[in-house]
Design an enzyme around this catalytic site. Structure first.
Site, short mmCIF file in Angstrom:
data_model
loop_
_atom_site.label_atom_id
_atom_site.label_comp_id
_atom_site.label_asym_id
_atom_site.label_seq_id
_atom_site.Cartn_x
_atom_site.Cartn_y
_atom_site.Cartn_z
N SER A 78 -30.15 49.90 36.36
CA SER A 78 -30.91 49.36 35.30
C SER A 78 -31.39 48.02 35.15
CB SER A 78 -30.10 49.73 33.98
OG SER A 78 -29.03 48.63 33.81
N HIS A 79 -30.73 47.08 36.20
CA HIS A 79 -31.04 45.85 36.43
C HIS A 79 -31.47 45.85 37.90
CE1 HIS A 79 -28.61 45.34 32.71
NE2 HIS A 79 -28.85 44.11 32.77
N GLU A 81 -30.01 49.65 29.41
CA GLU A 81 -29.92 51.12 29.22
C GLU A 81 -30.74 51.95 28.51
OE1 GLU A 81 -28.38 52.74 31.69
OE2 GLU A 81 -26.98 51.27 32.98
#
Length: 336
Positions: free
Chosen positions: A47-48, A189
């Site tokens: 997600s990052h 998320e």
């Protein structure tokens, strides 16, 4: 089923670097962010990782972050380092600050780094991990645009505000790495689920009236659920004091979103503490940490924070990382 393609960490770094430079980021600012993106993918925090590159590029192009910024460092006290990120990427400001922070901590036994006028620093544990590799107990705090409502309220006043602690171990690897946000789950998320059209589990986010929701888009318009209820709100407030008030950065209630193009630079902050354990506990520190870690690992099924990331990192170095083809297509489009 999401279609994926396997890339090596070097390929992830190169793709990230080229996309950032193409969007208008200087090479000096693009490289630290590209390196961190590859490390984040290796840790399994997708997600990052690459998914954020199109957002970073969009924010350079719309002026939410200055891709050409030059961080300004100062050291007002022997144990205090400050960096004005100049509305540029946090990663560059942290790199500039860490060199002085580590030097000060070696001399003083403990030192702090305060960063203002900054931006999303990605995975906070990536940065504290580096302090542990240098032999220090590293603590990190970063504030974010408001997304958590106070206990009994429904209007967000503080961000998901992660904190992290990394404890040095053997062979340059942290013995313990805690990296968690004040919310039940990182906001990224929920954003990822919204992009993919997937529902979120109950307990991740709340609607505008403070009620649980499984719709990520409704949750993004409401608030994130604090981890542990009022205790999560307390953690977020503590982080806000350290990362925003103590650094002179923008409070989450005034910061523009890390997503979208509206609002200009968020000007949020980061706060790091580096501690030389030999200054406080001599050789006793290492033995205490060994005993603590062993007490956890000796139990069948027990999980030590940070172990999962280190295991994934070893696999990624050898086998590469499976990344979303849809994300790769977005990044490739930025290069054409």
């Amino acid at each position: 089923m999401i279609e994926t393609r396997t890339l090596s960490l070097a390929e992830i770094e190169d793709l990230s670097f080229r996309a950032l430079v193409s969007a208008g980021t200087s090479e000096e600012n693009a490289r630290p962010l590209a390196i961190a993106t590859a490390a984040t993918e290796a840790d399994g925090v997708a997600s990052h990782g690459l998914a954020y590159i199109p957002i970073y590029c969009e924010h350079v192009q719309c002026g939410k972050v200055d891709g050409q910024a030059t961080p300004q460092l100062s050291q007002p006290r022997p144990g205090v380092v400050t960096v004005d990120a100049a509305t540029g990427f946090a990663h560059t400001a942290i790199d500039v600050g860490f060199e002085a922070l580590i030097a000060a901590a070696r001399t003083q036994g403990v030192a702090v780094l305060a960063i203002c006028n900054s931006y999303n620093c990605g995975v906070l544990g990536y940065h504290t991990y580096r302090l542990a590799q240098a032999g220090f107990v590293g603590l990190g705090f970063t504030n974010a645009p408001a997304s958590i409502a106070p206990s009994g309220g429904a209007k967000p006043v503080v961000g998901t505000n992660p904190f992290s602690i990394a404890v040095p171990g053997n062979y340059g690897q942290p013995a313990l790495l805690i990296d968690q946000s004040a919310s039940t789950i990182a906001k990224s998320e929920v954003m990822k689920h919204a992009r993919e059209g997937k529902p979120i589990p109950v307990g991740w986010a709340l609607d505008a009236d403070g009620n649980p929701t499984t719709d990520p888009n409704v949750g993004l318009k409401g608030s994130m659920a604090p981890s542990g209820g009022y205790k999560g709100v307390g953690v977020a407030l503590m982080t806000e004091v350290l990362a925003a008030a103590l650094t002179g950065a923008t409070l989450g209630i005034h910061a523009s979103p890390f997503s979208g193009t509206a609002g200009g630079p968020p000007k949020t902050g980061q706060f790091f503490i580096a501690i030389d354990a030999s200054a406080t506990a001599d050789d006793a520190f290492s033995s205490r940490i060994v005993d603590l870690v062993e007490a956890i690992r000796s139990q069948n099924g027990a999980h030590l924070p940070g172990d999962g990331r280190q295991a994934k990192r070893l696999v990624a170095k050898n086998d590469g990382v499976a990344v979303s083809v849809a994300t790769l297509d977005k990044i490739e489009a930025l290069l054409t």
